[in-house]
Enzyme design. Structure first.
Site, PDB file in Angstrom:
ATOM      1  N   ASN A 114      -8.584  12.592  27.492  1.00 43.29           N
ATOM      2  CA  ASN A 114      -8.893  13.780  28.264  1.00 43.29           C
ATOM      3  C   ASN A 114     -10.129  14.490  27.699  1.00 43.29           C
ATOM      4  OD1 ASN A 114      -8.573  15.555  30.325  1.00 43.29           O
ATOM      5  ND2 ASN A 114      -6.929  16.719  29.350  1.00 43.29           N
ATOM      6  N   SER A 435      -2.844  25.461  45.885  1.00 44.45           N
ATOM      7  CA  SER A 435      -3.044  26.727  45.175  1.00 44.45           C
ATOM      8  C   SER A 435      -4.062  27.590  45.900  1.00 44.45           C
ATOM      9  CB  SER A 435      -3.498  26.465  43.746  1.00 44.45           C
ATOM     10  OG  SER A 435      -4.690  25.729  43.724  1.00 44.45           O
ATOM     11  N   HIS A 696     -15.322  22.907  44.129  1.00 43.23           N
ATOM     12  CA  HIS A 696     -15.768  23.104  42.750  1.00 43.23           C
ATOM     13  C   HIS A 696     -16.970  24.031  42.657  1.00 43.23           C
ATOM     14  CE1 HIS A 696     -13.499  19.355  43.006  1.00 43.23           C
ATOM     15  NE2 HIS A 696     -12.998  19.750  41.854  1.00 43.23           N
TER      16      HIS A 696
HETATM   17  N1  GLN Z   1      -1.408  21.510  44.243  1.00 42.49           N
HETATM   18  C1  GLN Z   1      -2.373  21.654  43.203  1.00 42.49           C
HETATM   19  C2  GLN Z   1      -3.334  22.775  43.520  1.00 42.49           C
HETATM   20  O1  GLN Z   1      -3.601  22.972  44.666  1.00 42.49           O
HETATM   21  C3  GLN Z   1      -3.150  20.409  42.995  1.00 42.49           C
HETATM   22  C4  GLN Z   1      -4.180  20.558  41.927  1.00 42.49           C
HETATM   23  C5  GLN Z   1      -4.829  19.296  41.511  1.00 42.49           C
HETATM   24  O2  GLN Z   1      -4.693  18.292  42.156  1.00 42.49           O
HETATM   25  N2  GLN Z   1      -5.521  19.313  40.421  1.00 42.49           N
HETATM   26  O3  GLN Z   1      -3.845  23.436  42.645  1.00 42.49           O
END
Ligand code: GLN
Ligand code: ZN
Length: 755
Positions: A114, A435, A696
């Site tokens: 990571n 989210s 992003h």
């Molecule tokens: N369900 C998560 C969100 O919407 C998915 C995030 C992700 O895939 N990194 O934040």
């Protein structure tokens, strides 16, 4: 010669001192000189820790203000054109993070860790030029405090293999850059009578072709000839290098580092190493986990190795740089002492390496009282761990043994007909990934609650009001399938981990992810099971607030595993099965409470792929099986979605299809419809939501832009098969960006539908 060797040491500091110093400097709160003073102290501390642990080979140049690959670009003068007018730290941090006028260099994951490195950008007209300042000064800094270091440098093949370049094949740059590596070694040769230089060449573990092999031979033949004062080590890690070891041994380098933890197959190459007479740096202590080493096992491994390779040609080492391990256990005051006793972070691993080496080379009798005690404590901890009720749960074991149902009922073709009927959504249905913005207020409330400054009731009322607003916003925007916004979650793994049995959390187990950013992955120490709700009530609450459909959100087993430190006494596939069962129960509760669409996120599905091709099938098997088991409880008309944070599906499309999700959303916004073509090519049947805008960036994409994007998607897949959504969760964005973006997205769909 020494006996113990550490590939590399974490640099962020035991209390993340480097992180805070960097961030102060970036925000203008401190000067570069002040940052440098802190860095210098940190380096000294890190060298002293290793010296104290009696490590013979300690590195310099494993420190970095941002990343070692970036440092290598600076050493070589591989500065992209757009940064040409900058100098020193301004140049360095602009390359890493961008500045007002220029975008940063790309960043990507370092093999299957990571950690993220800065991708070199090479072009034919670059004027490469050596700058060895950092390397020399770090060597001298260590020498000043009495530590004669080996010098760590990214190997040329790894550097090129991970670069982006304007040639088809980055190895074409070997002839241009090799002279700079030679020049660097001649500079280094003036430092001392003898200097050990470690070239990291993990690129070899991915497998090699003829071009790589011939370059490998050429590079190390030449580098080894630069100076008799230099001893060259080539280290590899994360996998075996059985297909390149013979070539490497055929060069006049001094030593080779092999990972015997993640590349046990390296044992098959011992003959070759033995015959070559080279020193073997034997990686036996896992450099990227958090568990105590099984010292007897490591001794057995070394005994096997020493059947082929003479003891005086072996150095005991970590499997890879300790960069990937947390720092030290000292700060873990809150952990259950029993569990803490099973752990070993960087500082503890140093002692393990030293102890193993002492027993291996000098026998048990040579141990002093402290060392003997350390040996017994470790052994005892491992025995206790294997029988502890904290890690063994007979109920879950029995449940797995008697499992009958491994996947959901019904074929996709039948399920989707039923689902379209009950759910009643049309073509190009709009939704989001889950989210919504984590606002400063939301974060503050969570912190207050954590600190006990507000009660659970007040906190939960706040979450409810967030959900109320979130639902209202989505209704106003006109989305088809809504979400609750995930306000109760700080992180998609930690939130669930916290509710599951078998998961633990450290207080200070930070590991560098990129630049100043660190992550503190939870760890799985025992059998995982569900102890009641994983939070489905929030989704049910949201559903009760609207007539539209609310999609429930969970994190899938592969992502739960890939973003955690996992136990090593049972296979990953078993851990995945345990997590899958917990999720399956949660899904059952969700659907019993009226939730009709459930998304099981597998954000990290692709990054978990093994580095070696021949190991992929095994991974794919448990990854797919555990996903299918997670959703095995779903009714035929419960629609299962999954979300994946990547875009390249070419070589894994069949595996994605085998997961059998009814709908997947993917991260293709930045690549138009190019990457979607593979779905058409293989005749992918299930529904797909290719992200139509990039979350992003704070930018609000226009209706026209998104309309064009949808039209482009329709050239590849029919409208019946497409969903329209952003390309990932919106939690890092602001509402001011999210609302207009989603409105434009919905408008774009309307316009396309109207055609
Ligand atoms: N369900 C998560 C969100 O919407 C998915 C995030 C992700 O895939 N990194 O934040
Ligand atoms: Zn995503």
């Amino acid at each position: 010669m020494g006996k113990t060797y550490i590939i590399g040491f974490p640099r962020i500091g035991e209390k993340r001192e480097l992180k805070f110093a960097l961030e102060d400097f970036w925000s203008g709160k401190s000067s570069f000189d002040e940052l440098n003073i802190i860095a210098k102290k940190l380096k000294q501390k890190h060298w002293n820790y290793q010296k104290k642990a009696k490590i013979d080979f300690i590195s310099s140049n494993d420190f970095s203000f941002y990343d070692n690959m970036l440092d290598a670009s600076v050493v070589l003068g591989a500065i992209p054109e757009r940064f040409k007018n900058l100098d020193k730290e301004e140049l360095y941090f602009a390359m890493a993070r961008g500045n007002k006028t220029n975008v940063a260099m790309e960043m990507t994951k370092w093999f299957n860790t990571n950690y993220h490195y800065i991708v070199p950008e090479l072009s034919r007209n670059m004027e490469f030029k050596l700058d060895a300042t950092k390397i020399i000064s770090e060597y001298n800094e260590a020498k000043e405090i009495g530590v004669k270091t080996k010098i760590n440098i990214v190997g040329l093949l790894t550097y090129l293999g991970l670069s982006k370049c304007d040639n088809d094949n980055c190895y074409d740059f070997v002839d241009k850059i090799l002279p700079l590596y030679e020049e660097l070694l001649s500079v280094i040769s003036t430092l001392d009578d003898e200097v050990v230089v470690q070239f990291d060449e993990p690129i070899l573990v991915r497998g090699v072709n003829d071009i790589l092999l011939s370059n490998l031979k050429k590079v190390y033949d030449r580098l080894a000839l630069v100076s008799p004062k230099i001893k060259i080590v080539v280290t590899t890690y994360f996998e075996h290098i059985n297909d390149s070891i013979a070539t490497l041994c055929d060069t006049p380098i001094w030593a080779i580092g092999l990972d015997f933890v993640h590349g046990k197959e390296n044992l098959q190459s011992l003959d070759i190493v033995g015959k070559s007479g080279k020193i073997l740096i034997a990686g036996v202590v896992n450099g990227r986990n958090i568990w105590k080493n099984d010292i007897d096992d490591s001794l057995k491994l070394l005994a096997t190795i020493s059947k082929t390779i003479k003891k005086d040609k072996i150095l005991v080492s970590t499997s890879c740089s300790l960069l990937h391990s947390p720092y030290m256990l000292k700060y873990e005051q809150k952990l259950d002492p029993q569990i803490k006793n099973w752990l070993s972070f960087t500082i503890e691993k140093l002692d393990e390496v030293a102890l193993i080496a002492k027993i291996f080379f000098d026998g048990f009798d040579s141990l002093n009282n402290d060392e003997a005690e350390q040996y017994h404590i470790t052994k005892d901890a491992l025995v206790k761990k294997s029988i502890s009720s904290l890690s063994n749960d007979i109920t879950i074991k029995n449940r797995i043994a008697s499992l009958q149902k491994f996947q959901r009922d019904g074929k996709y073709e039948d399920r989707i007909v039923l689902q379209k009927e009950t759910l009643g959504y049309g073509d190009l249905a709009t939704t989001t990934i889950g989210s919504f913005p984590q606002t400063p207020e939301l974060r503050a409330k969570r912190l207050d609650f954590k600190k006990g400054e507000i009660s659970k009731d007040i906190y939960e009322d706040y979450i409810k009001s967030y959900i109320d607003d979130c639902i209202k916003i989505q209704e106003d925007v006109g989305l088809d399938v809504l979400v609750h916004g995930e306000p109760e979650r700080n992180d998609m793994v930690e939130f669930f981990a916290d509710k599951l049995n078998g998961y633990g959390f450290s207080s200070n187990g930070w590991v560098q992810s990129y630049g100043s950013r660190c992550v503190k992955p939870p760890f799985i120490y025992g059998d995982v099971s569900r102890n009641g709700s994983l939070g489905y009530e929030w989704i049910v609450y949201a559903q009760n607030k609207t007539k539209k459909l609310v999609k429930g959100m969970l994190t899938g087993p592969v992502t739960m595993i890939n973003w955690s430190f996992v136990r090593e006494d049972i296979p990953k596939s078993t851990i995945a099965t345990q997590i899958a069962l917990a999720l399956s129960d949660e899904i059952d509760d969700l659907q019993k409470h009226g939730i009709k669409i459930i998304q099981v996120d597998e954000a990290a599905f692709k990054e978990g792929y093994p580095l070696r091709f021949e190991k992929r099938a095994e991974y794919e098997k448990w990854a797919v099986d555990s996903f299918k088991l997670s959703v095995a409880s779903s009714f035929k008309d419960t629609q299962i979605h999954s979300h994946m944070c990547y875009s390249e599906f070419n070589d894994i499309i069949k595996t994605i299809e085998a997961m059998d999700a009814d709908v997947i959303s993917i991260e293709t916004a930045r690549s138009g419809n190019r990457l979607l073509k593979v779905f058409k090519k293989v005749g992918y049947k299930q529904e797909v939501g290719p992200g139509i805008y990039d979350i992003h960036s704070p930018r609000v994409p226009s209706v026209e832009e998104m309309r064009n994007q949808i039209i482009a998607l329709l050239e590849v897949l029919p409208k019946e098969q497409l969903w329209i959504n952003p390309d990932c969760g919106l939690k890092t964005r602001k509402y001011e960006e999210v609302i207009p973006s989603l409105k434009n997205m919905v408008q774009a769909v309307k316009e396309v539908r109207g055609h």
